[in-house]
Structures are given as structure tokens and as C-alpha cells.
Design an enzyme around this catalytic site. Sequence first.
Site, PDB file in Angstrom:
ATOM      1  CG  HIS A 211      -0.173   0.265   2.504  1.00  0.00           C
ATOM      2  ND1 HIS A 211       0.527  -0.732   3.145  1.00  0.00           N
ATOM      3  CD2 HIS A 211       0.020   1.375   3.241  1.00  0.00           C
ATOM      4  CE1 HIS A 211       1.105  -0.247   4.213  1.00  0.00           C
ATOM      5  NE2 HIS A 211       0.822   1.035   4.308  1.00  0.00           N
TER       6      HIS A 211
HETATM    7  C1  UD1 Z   1      -1.781   5.402   6.209  1.00  0.00           C
HETATM    8  C2  UD1 Z   1      -0.443   5.810   6.818  1.00  0.00           C
HETATM    9  C3  UD1 Z   1       0.579   4.721   6.583  1.00  0.00           C
HETATM   10  C4  UD1 Z   1       0.068   3.386   7.074  1.00  0.00           C
HETATM   11  C5  UD1 Z   1      -1.266   3.101   6.426  1.00  0.00           C
HETATM   12  C6  UD1 Z   1      -1.846   1.809   6.910  1.00  0.00           C
HETATM   13  C7  UD1 Z   1       0.076   8.211   6.832  1.00  0.00           C
HETATM   14  C8  UD1 Z   1       0.916   9.267   6.206  1.00  0.00           C
HETATM   15  N1  UD1 Z   1       0.085   7.031   6.204  1.00  0.00           N
HETATM   16  O1  UD1 Z   1      -1.595   5.310   4.801  1.00  0.00           O
HETATM   17  O2  UD1 Z   1       1.767   5.027   7.290  1.00  0.00           O
HETATM   18  O3  UD1 Z   1       1.006   2.378   6.761  1.00  0.00           O
HETATM   19  O4  UD1 Z   1      -2.168   4.165   6.748  1.00  0.00           O
HETATM   20  O5  UD1 Z   1      -3.053   1.518   6.293  1.00  0.00           O
HETATM   21  O6  UD1 Z   1      -0.541   8.458   7.831  1.00  0.00           O
HETATM   22  N2  UD1 Z   1      -9.128   5.035   2.369  1.00  0.00           N
HETATM   23  C9  UD1 Z   1     -10.325   4.397   2.363  1.00  0.00           C
HETATM   24  N3  UD1 Z   1     -10.855   4.020   3.562  1.00  0.00           N
HETATM   25  C10 UD1 Z   1     -10.235   4.242   4.738  1.00  0.00           C
HETATM   26  C11 UD1 Z   1      -9.011   4.907   4.726  1.00  0.00           C
HETATM   27  C12 UD1 Z   1      -8.445   5.295   3.551  1.00  0.00           C
HETATM   28  O7  UD1 Z   1     -10.926   4.153   1.328  1.00  0.00           O
HETATM   29  O8  UD1 Z   1     -10.773   3.846   5.798  1.00  0.00           O
HETATM   30  C13 UD1 Z   1      -8.512   5.421   1.074  1.00  0.00           C
HETATM   31  C14 UD1 Z   1      -8.805   6.849   0.693  1.00  0.00           C
HETATM   32  O9  UD1 Z   1      -8.973   6.892  -0.686  1.00  0.00           O
HETATM   33  C15 UD1 Z   1      -7.517   7.564   1.048  1.00  0.00           C
HETATM   34  C16 UD1 Z   1      -6.475   6.492   0.808  1.00  0.00           C
HETATM   35  O10 UD1 Z   1      -7.113   5.264   1.148  1.00  0.00           O
HETATM   36  O11 UD1 Z   1      -7.340   8.715   0.319  1.00  0.00           O
HETATM   37  C17 UD1 Z   1      -5.237   6.646   1.640  1.00  0.00           C
HETATM   38  O12 UD1 Z   1      -5.553   6.757   3.018  1.00  0.00           O
HETATM   39  P1  UD1 Z   1      -4.583   7.586   4.028  1.00  0.00           P
HETATM   40  O13 UD1 Z   1      -5.056   7.469   5.413  1.00  0.00           O
HETATM   41  O14 UD1 Z   1      -4.376   8.952   3.451  1.00  0.00           O
HETATM   42  O15 UD1 Z   1      -3.201   6.861   3.862  1.00  0.00           O
HETATM   43  P2  UD1 Z   1      -2.837   5.315   3.821  1.00  0.00           P
HETATM   44  O16 UD1 Z   1      -2.324   4.999   2.476  1.00  0.00           O
HETATM   45  O17 UD1 Z   1      -3.943   4.469   4.372  1.00  0.00           O
END
Ligand code: UD1
Length: 372
Positions: A211
Site C-alpha cells: 500500500h
Molecule cells: C496510512 C499511513 C501509513 C500506514 C497506512 C496503513 C500516513 C501518512 N500514512 O496510509 O503510514 O502504513 O495508513 O493503512 O498516515 N481510504 C479508504 N478508507 C479508509 C481509509 C483510507 O478508502 O478507511 C482510502 C482513501 O482513498 C484515502 C487512501 O485510502 O485517500 C489513503 O488513506 P490515508 O489514510 O491517506 O493513507 P494510507 O495509504 O492508508
Amino acid sequence: MAEQADRLIVDLVAGARPNFMKLAPVHRALKLRPELETRIIHTGQHYDHGMTGVFFEELRIPEPAVHLGVGSGSHGAQTARILESYEAHLLSAPPSAIVVFGDVNSTIACALAAVKLGIPVVHVEAGLRSFDRTMPEEINRILTDSIAELLLVSEHSGLDNLRNEGIADSRVRLVGNVMIDTLVEELARVDDAVLARHGLEPGEYGLVTMHRPSNVDDPRTLRGMVEVLVEIGRSLPLVFPIHPRTRRALDASGLAGLLHAGDGVRCLDPIPYRENLALMRGAKVVLTDSGGMQEETTHLGVPCLTLRENTERPVTTTIGTSRLVGSDPEAILTAFRDVAEGRWPAGERVPLWDGHAAERVAREIAEWLARR
Ligand code: UD1
């Protein structure tokens, strides 16, 4: 200091999936301290049930006292929203201290909100460094450690890193890895039928997770990863629970079809903690860019191809079972053959990854609060 019925209030902050397995044992250990009152704060950085609610249920974490509901956004927007809404909470109900975990945006945002109000911060999993400032998490780690007052470190490298950054030893304690506490606790609860439900035999499949922006955001890199997974899937079935960020990238780049065409790769939605643990424990090999899974495979003694160029968890490669293979398909295939042909270290247990780290965390926090 804030007090409630003579008890000191400590906020435990979590927001994203890897925080929850660290918070669970620390929360339980702090609850045993009669002088402390704990409050769980959920920032809402992750919000899908499969990314958050399921972990609260499985790991028996109580409902958060406060849910900030910030959701997704760019780094600046997400961090700013957490900062603003947690500050409002701190102003209305200030705790004596807050505890933040790991390196996600919720970690730095809440630490910053607290420290600006004079509320001291404890950082659990302090001192880890990848020395790669293109990683958002590396920035979060450095900044959080620089403003936290008590730095609780999971592996020895963290002590050296903090010392090299000029952080006084008096702020730092080596306590071990609280995520391994959860692993040890939950292994006993793993459902042995998980593998059979997926049609898998122990030692006869691989588990994949991926991811990181560096692996999934650039379609060319993602294509290379998908192709190598399809190739490996021809000789060893792979199970691949797909993170929402990766799912979005696969759909947007049109690579989802390529992945599904190789019937050696079984794609799943994000899976609960114990199901992942069962799949990790039974796997011949794990391919992952998750920091947590590098540590968990080391504890379980399962070979781990770490799909990164660097790691902030070097002990998993020096005495553990992980090898850095980056995102180069040839390097990944070479390492995969080494596993398949038995050329892989068995690894050793890491000192203080013993299932009792949270007890040490709770003791350090209680003693530190008593001294302040
Ligand atoms: C975040 C953390 C990363 C961790 C990861 C674990 C930061 C900078 N990054 O990355 O260190 O390893 O979590 O999962 O804090 N989304 C959903 N549903 C959710 C959450 C996210 O659909 O419940 C999607 C959204 O499109 C979002 C994307 O995932 O924009 C990324 O989510 P985000 O929390 O920004 O970062 P992660 O890649 O999950």
C-alpha cells in the site's frame, strides 16, 4: 495537571489501522494503574469498518471517548483537520498527557496540538528511522520525536538514532514492541479453520500486502509489481488482501484486470487482524511493504520479502527473517527463489519483543507522570 476524581487523565490517540494493534495492549496495561484515567481518541483518519471498526471489535478496544471524524485528504489537509479538531478537544477537556503511536499523520498532528498547549506527549515506537525523507512517515517520526517528552523505543537502533539527533538519553527508554504483545495475545485466539476456508494448505501459499505510495501510486512501478506477482503466482498461489489506496490505484491504472487474469493471485478486501495473523503464520513467504508485517513475520519466523528500498526497522533484516527487495521485479524473483529453495535464515527472536512491552510502557508512563 488535569485530574478527574484524583486520577490523572491520559489520552491515547489512534487514527489509522496500524495504530490499533499498538493501542490495545497499552490501553489494557494503563487501565491497571489506579492512579490513571484513560481516554481513547480516534481521529477518523481511517474510517471504513474493515480498516478500523473490525480491529476495535477483535482486539476488545472500548469505543473511543472522542471520535474526530476527519477522514481522508491530502497530507496538509488531513493533518490540519486533525490538528484543529484535536486542539478544540484538548482545550475543552485537557488531559495530563497524551500517548501517540507509530508514524501516521494522526501521530504528528495530535502530538503537535498537545505540545503547543503545554500538554506533554509520550511517543510509543519512537526512534525508528528509514533515513528516507520522501516517505511521509519519516517526516512524522522525526517531528514527533523532536516534540515528545517521553520516547519509548521498540528496537535498539532507535536508541542510536535518537542519540544522533541530540535527544537526551533521559527522555528515552527501550521498552520493546507493543505490537508483538498483541500478536502473542491473539495467536491463542486464531481460528485454525481460516486456511481451509481459503482453500489453502500450511506452507503452500504466499501472502501479499502492498500500500506504500512508492509502490502503488506510480502506474509503471505498480505494473512491475503486478507482473511479478502474477509470475510468482504460477508456482505458488498468492493471497492478496488489497488496501483501499492500492485498490484505487489498480482500478485507475487498468492493472486490476492483469492481476485477476493470473489465477494464481487471489484478491481479497482488507481482512481482520486474526485472519491476517492466521494467513501470515501459515505462509511459505510473505511479500509486503508494511512495517508492522516485517516485524510480525520476524517474530513468527516466516520469510518476508520486504518490498522497499529501506526500512526503519533494521532489526528485522539483521536478526529477523526479512530481506529488502525493493520494487525491482528481478530482485523480487531472485529472493523468492531463495525462499522456495530453502536458502533463507531462520531468524532469531528480537530482545524485548516478548509479549510484555505494554507493561513496561505503562510503568514508564506512570513513573514519569509521578515525577513531573
Ligand atoms: C496510512 C499511513 C501509513 C500506514 C497506512 C496503513 C500516513 C501518512 N500514512 O496510509 O503510514 O502504513 O495508513 O493503512 O498516515 N481510504 C479508504 N478508507 C479508509 C481509509 C483510507 O478508502 O478507511 C482510502 C482513501 O482513498 C484515502 C487512501 O485510502 O485517500 C489513503 O488513506 P490515508 O489514510 O491517506 O493513507 P494510507 O495509504 O492508508
